[in-house]
Design a protein around this motif. Structure first.
Motif, short mmCIF file in Angstrom:
data_model
loop_
_atom_site.label_atom_id
_atom_site.label_comp_id
_atom_site.label_asym_id
_atom_site.label_seq_id
_atom_site.Cartn_x
_atom_site.Cartn_y
_atom_site.Cartn_z
N ALA A 111 0.83 -1.21 0.00
CA ALA A 111 0.00 0.00 0.00
C ALA A 111 0.86 1.26 0.00
O ALA A 111 0.63 2.19 -0.78
CB ALA A 111 -0.93 0.00 1.21
N ALA A 112 1.88 1.29 0.86
CA ALA A 112 2.75 2.47 0.94
C ALA A 112 3.53 2.66 -0.35
O ALA A 112 3.69 3.78 -0.84
CB ALA A 112 3.69 2.33 2.13
N GLY A 113 4.02 1.55 -0.92
CA GLY A 113 4.80 1.64 -2.15
C GLY A 113 4.00 2.16 -3.32
O GLY A 113 4.44 3.03 -4.08
N ILE A 114 2.78 1.63 -3.48
CA ILE A 114 1.92 2.06 -4.59
C ILE A 114 1.48 3.51 -4.39
O ILE A 114 1.47 4.31 -5.34
CB ILE A 114 0.70 1.14 -4.71
N TRP B 42 7.14 6.92 9.83
CA TRP B 42 6.61 7.68 8.69
C TRP B 42 7.73 8.11 7.75
O TRP B 42 7.50 8.30 6.55
CB TRP B 42 5.83 8.90 9.18
N THR B 43 8.96 8.21 8.25
CA THR B 43 10.08 8.60 7.38
C THR B 43 10.60 7.44 6.56
O THR B 43 11.32 7.64 5.59
CB THR B 43 11.23 9.18 8.23
N ALA B 44 10.23 6.20 6.94
CA ALA B 44 10.72 5.03 6.21
C ALA B 44 10.22 5.02 4.77
O ALA B 44 10.87 4.45 3.89
CB ALA B 44 10.28 3.75 6.92
N VAL B 45 9.08 5.64 4.53
CA VAL B 45 8.52 5.68 3.18
C VAL B 45 9.48 6.36 2.22
O VAL B 45 9.61 5.99 1.05
CB VAL B 45 7.16 6.41 3.18
N PHE B 46 10.19 7.38 2.72
CA PHE B 46 11.09 8.14 1.86
C PHE B 46 12.28 7.31 1.38
O PHE B 46 12.94 7.69 0.42
CB PHE B 46 11.60 9.39 2.58
#
Length: 462
Positions: free
Chosen positions: A82-85, A241-245
């Motif tokens: 979900a986060a990647g897409i 939340w910063t891991a997404v970056f």
């Protein structure tokens, strides 16, 4: 370069050298695109011969590449599917916007390559920074290519010697450093020395076939997995939340086709911004499906245990995957000389700029410089590839530079183009476009700073 009246920010003193930088002016074009003369040169109206449909596939080809192998690991770093897409979809809007801005500025400045557009629209300093960034980006990509060759050869050799993978380095001829070096010296270096790369015109077709085959294998292996492939853990949300970056460098590296997009736009039969918008939207949607299919299926197959190069996660004796590895090696062998050619030409253009010497006046020295540049480039990339453990570390750095090509330079071009317009009153649309340009520059600077700082921090703490 043209000195037409339509150029923005053009100053004769800044441009007088460039007409002689013949090799550089042909650079950073897609291998599938023929050089199109500027208006009034050789072709009456200067229009190209590429249809809109053809342009779609050329842009797709320019976008798809070695970054494909790193997408499953990027989904893992982002914290799940979900986060990647979601991250891809958000960035795709600005990626397409950047491609449209470059086409608009190319028309306004009457320039036909990425770096020339930046020079004409933004001026000398951004132009030099752009060329330096292109040289560093192509250099880093060449390092990633050599690492990929080593990754795939390790697995292929492990299967051929019929020994456990842990014993693959028991013989000197199976040592990773030896196999990368011998492949590079025998195959890559001879292809990198010539001044022109016309013989590489079929490389793009090979790359497309290889990329689609790899994607198909990863998807099929997820749908019908082997019994021994059991995922360790499948994250469903980012740890912070910063891991997404952390996935941004891979996405930027994967979708970066902006440098070659300008000559593709100018090669079209009808180079119109509106038509180009439809072309790049279709192309990016196709690339999105390929990258998402590979990322999702590769990630769900191996979970948190997925390697930075997803093909390394599969066993050595898997025949369909072994064929995919062979395709990747062939693609990289033909892509390295093209990327090196682009980087070398930018360096040559910078040299010609500051020495004021034309190519015609300096033929003998040009040959010596080309040989010196090629050998130095080759040896440095090879040396670094031998000691960098995986492509993830390289992509984490050059992915930040890709963000500059996608966001920063197009944003600067839009700002300068709108500020150069003479208007008595500024309409709301004018302010909206300038604000959009400012936002793109800010976003690109943030991605570049965050990814570069994170890459340095990870390397220092490793």
């Amino acid at each position: 370069m043209a000195q037409g009246t339509g150029s923005i920010n053009s100053d004769y003193k800044d441009w007088e050298w460039s007409a002689d930088a013949g090799e550089r002016a042909r650079l950073l074009q897609s291998p599938s695109v023929e050089t199109v003369p500027k208006s009034g040169e050789s072709q009456g109206n200067g229009l190209g011969a590429t249809s809109a449909l053809g342009a779609v596939f050329i842009v797709v080809n320019a976008a798809l590449g070695a970054g494909l192998l790193n997408f499953p690991a990027a989904f893992n770093m982002a914290g799940g599917v979900a986060a990647g897409i979601a991250l891809q979809m958000c960035m795709l809007i600005f990626i397409i916007g950047g491609l449209v801005i470059l086409a608009y500025c190319s028309q306004a400045s009457n320039e036909r390559t990425y770096q020339e557009v930046v020079w004409a629209v933004c001026g000398k300093v951004p132009g030099v920074l752009c060329e330096v960034a292109i040289a560093v980006y192509t250099f880093g990509t060449c390092i990633a290519f050599l690492i990929i060759i080593g990754d795939q050869e390790d697995k292929i050799i492990a299967a051929l010697v019929t020994e456990p993978e842990e014993a693959g380095s028991s013989h000197w001829y199976t040592d990773r450093k030896f196999t990368i070096s011998i492949t590079a010296f025998l195959l890559i270096l001879p292809l990198s020395i010539p001044k022109e790369i016309g013989f590489q015109k079929y490389a793009s077709s090979l790359s497309v076939i290889g990329t689609w085959y790899v994607t198909a294998v990863i998807i099929i292996k997820y749908i019908w997995p082997d019994k021994e492939l059991v995922p360790v853990e499948i994250p469903t949300s980012p740890s912070t939340w910063t891991a997404v970056f952390n996935a941004m460098p891979t996405i930027c590296f994967g979708f970066q086709c902006h440098v070659s997009s300008v000559p593709v736009f100018n090669s079209m039969k009808q180079p119109e911004v509106k038509t180009w918008g439809a072309v790049v939207t279709a192309a990016m949607v196709i690339a999105l499906f390929v990258y998402t299919g590979t990322g999702v299926c590769g990630f769900l197959t191996f979970g948190a245990g997925v390697e930075q190069d997803v093909l390394l996660s599969y066993p050595s004796n898997d025949i369909p995957v072994a064929l995919a590895r062979a395709f990747i090696i062939l693609c990289v062998l033909t892509s390295y000389p093209i990327l090196h050619f682009c980087g070398r030409a930018v360096l040559e253009g910078l040299w010609l700029r500051y020495t004021g010497v034309t190519v015609e006046e300096d033929v003998v020295r040009e040959r010596r410089r080309r040989l010196l540049q090629t050998i130095s480039w080759f040896l440095l990339t090879l040396l670094l590839a031998l000691f960098i453990p995986d492509i993830g570390k390289v992509i984490s750095v050059i992915g930040g530079l890709a963000a500059c090509f996608i966001f920063v330079f197009p944003g600067l071009c839009l700002i300068h183009a709108k500020l150069s317009e003479i208007q008595e009153t500024r309409a709301i649309s004018w302010w909206a476009q300038v604000s959009y340009g400012v936002f793109m520059v800010t976003l690109g600077a943030f991605i570049f700073g965050q990814t570069t700082a994170n890459a340095i921090f990870v390397d220092l703490t490793a």
